[in-house]
Design a protein around this motif. Structure first.
Motif, PDB file in Angstrom:
ATOM      1  N   GLN A   1       0.231  -0.979 -29.636  1.00  0.00           N
ATOM      2  CA  GLN A   1       1.698  -0.693 -29.884  1.00  0.00           C
ATOM      3  C   GLN A   1       2.029  -0.893 -31.315  1.00  0.00           C
ATOM      4  O   GLN A   1       2.860   0.044 -31.855  1.00  0.00           O
ATOM      5  CB  GLN A   1       2.532  -1.468 -28.903  1.00  0.00           C
ATOM      6  CG  GLN A   1       2.389  -1.393 -27.622  1.00  0.00           C
ATOM      7  CD  GLN A   1       3.285  -2.294 -26.623  1.00  0.00           C
ATOM      8  OE1 GLN A   1       3.594  -3.339 -26.967  1.00  0.00           O
ATOM      9  NE2 GLN A   1       3.175  -2.079 -25.235  1.00  0.00           N
TER      10      GLN A   1
ATOM     11  N   GLU B   1      -3.216  -4.452 -25.799  1.00  0.00           N
ATOM     12  CA  GLU B   1      -2.038  -3.626 -25.987  1.00  0.00           C
ATOM     13  C   GLU B   1      -1.030  -3.802 -26.669  1.00  0.00           C
ATOM     14  O   GLU B   1      -0.393  -2.819 -27.490  1.00  0.00           O
ATOM     15  CB  GLU B   1      -1.416  -3.750 -24.392  1.00  0.00           C
ATOM     16  CG  GLU B   1      -0.264  -3.098 -23.730  1.00  0.00           C
ATOM     17  CD  GLU B   1       0.122  -3.106 -22.579  1.00  0.00           C
ATOM     18  OE1 GLU B   1       0.270  -2.263 -21.660  1.00  0.00           O
ATOM     19  OE2 GLU B   1       0.281  -4.565 -22.188  1.00  0.00           O
ATOM     20  N   ARG B   2      -0.748  -4.971 -27.345  1.00  0.00           N
ATOM     21  CA  ARG B   2       0.155  -5.354 -28.280  1.00  0.00           C
ATOM     22  C   ARG B   2      -0.410  -4.823 -29.658  1.00  0.00           C
ATOM     23  O   ARG B   2       0.497  -4.084 -30.240  1.00  0.00           O
ATOM     24  CB  ARG B   2       0.328  -6.837 -28.564  1.00  0.00           C
ATOM     25  CG  ARG B   2       1.297  -7.315 -29.790  1.00  0.00           C
ATOM     26  CD  ARG B   2       1.207  -8.983 -29.653  1.00  0.00           C
ATOM     27  NE  ARG B   2       1.823  -9.205 -30.826  1.00  0.00           N
ATOM     28  CZ  ARG B   2       2.239 -10.445 -31.179  1.00  0.00           C
ATOM     29  NH1 ARG B   2       1.894 -11.418 -30.368  1.00  0.00           N
ATOM     30  NH2 ARG B   2       2.665 -10.729 -32.302  1.00  0.00           N
TER      31      ARG B   2
ATOM     32  N   LYS C   1       2.419   2.899 -32.956  1.00  0.00           N
ATOM     33  CA  LYS C   1       4.107   2.913 -32.916  1.00  0.00           C
ATOM     34  C   LYS C   1       4.601   3.312 -31.634  1.00  0.00           C
ATOM     35  O   LYS C   1       5.369   4.176 -31.642  1.00  0.00           O
ATOM     36  CB  LYS C   1       4.559   3.625 -33.783  1.00  0.00           C
ATOM     37  CG  LYS C   1       4.211   3.119 -35.402  1.00  0.00           C
ATOM     38  CD  LYS C   1       4.829   1.637 -35.690  1.00  0.00           C
ATOM     39  CE  LYS C   1       4.692   1.219 -37.168  1.00  0.00           C
ATOM     40  NZ  LYS C   1       3.798   0.359 -37.545  1.00  0.00           N
ATOM     41  N   ILE C   2       3.888   3.102 -30.369  1.00  0.00           N
ATOM     42  CA  ILE C   2       4.202   3.653 -29.202  1.00  0.00           C
ATOM     43  C   ILE C   2       5.498   2.851 -28.448  1.00  0.00           C
ATOM     44  O   ILE C   2       5.851   1.970 -28.654  1.00  0.00           O
ATOM     45  CB  ILE C   2       3.073   3.325 -28.072  1.00  0.00           C
ATOM     46  CG1 ILE C   2       2.028   3.894 -28.557  1.00  0.00           C
ATOM     47  CG2 ILE C   2       3.584   3.782 -26.622  1.00  0.00           C
ATOM     48  CD1 ILE C   2       0.616   3.657 -27.609  1.00  0.00           C
TER      49      ILE C   2
END
Length: 155
Positions: A150, A146-147, A154-155
């Motif tokens: 992101q 998940e990291r 760039k969520i």
């Protein structure tokens, strides 16, 4: 049989029996020992590699199936921004303990990161469902992916 394919962006030619398993070709013949053989029956995912961008189990593939393909192994993970983001996230999120499953987890994760659409936590879990971890469990691994999602998306 002569098999020609691109291995980690390098044109590769191997002479081997057509029924040689890919995991054995990689580890024993080509010296790429990052992919692990956990179960040898396609149950654990430790041997996951990418073939034409799709996660495949190297213990279930025959060398002849590599003809004309693009193969990526964990050894090439650091060659891409996404791969480096995954490696960093796995380390910093504490997603690695014994490390046996991690090469397969990271390769399956790399395929997820390359998808066109942003991923949520449930999609990450679904995407990693064929890879088993007996030490860390899945929370830290999913946190790491998940990291990386992101950071890369760039969520």
């Amino acid at each position: 049989m002569t098999i020609r394919f691109n291995l980690n962006s390098i044109p590769t030619e191997c002479d081997c029996p057509s029924d040689r398993r890919v995991i054995d070709l990689l580890r024993e013949d080509l010296g790429l020992t990052g992919s692990k053989e956990g179960c040898g029956t396609g149950e654990c995912g430790a041997c996951t590699i990418l073939v034409d961008g799709v996660p495949k189990l190297a213990c279930l593939m025959l060398a002849a199936q590599l003809e004309g393909t693009q193969v990526e192994t964990v050894e090439a993970l650091q060659q891409t921004d996404q791969g480096r983001a995954l490696m960093t996230a796995f380390a910093e999120e504490g997603a690695v303990q014994c490390g046996y499953c991690i090469p397969g987890m990271e390769m399956a994760s790399l395929a997820l990161l390359r998808q066109e659409e942003p991923l949520n936590r449930e999609q990450i879990k679904e995407g990693l469902s064929g890879n088993l971890c007996r030490c860390t469990g899945y929370v830290k691994i999913v946190d790491a992916v998940e990291r990386a999602v992101q950071e890369c998306c760039k969520i």
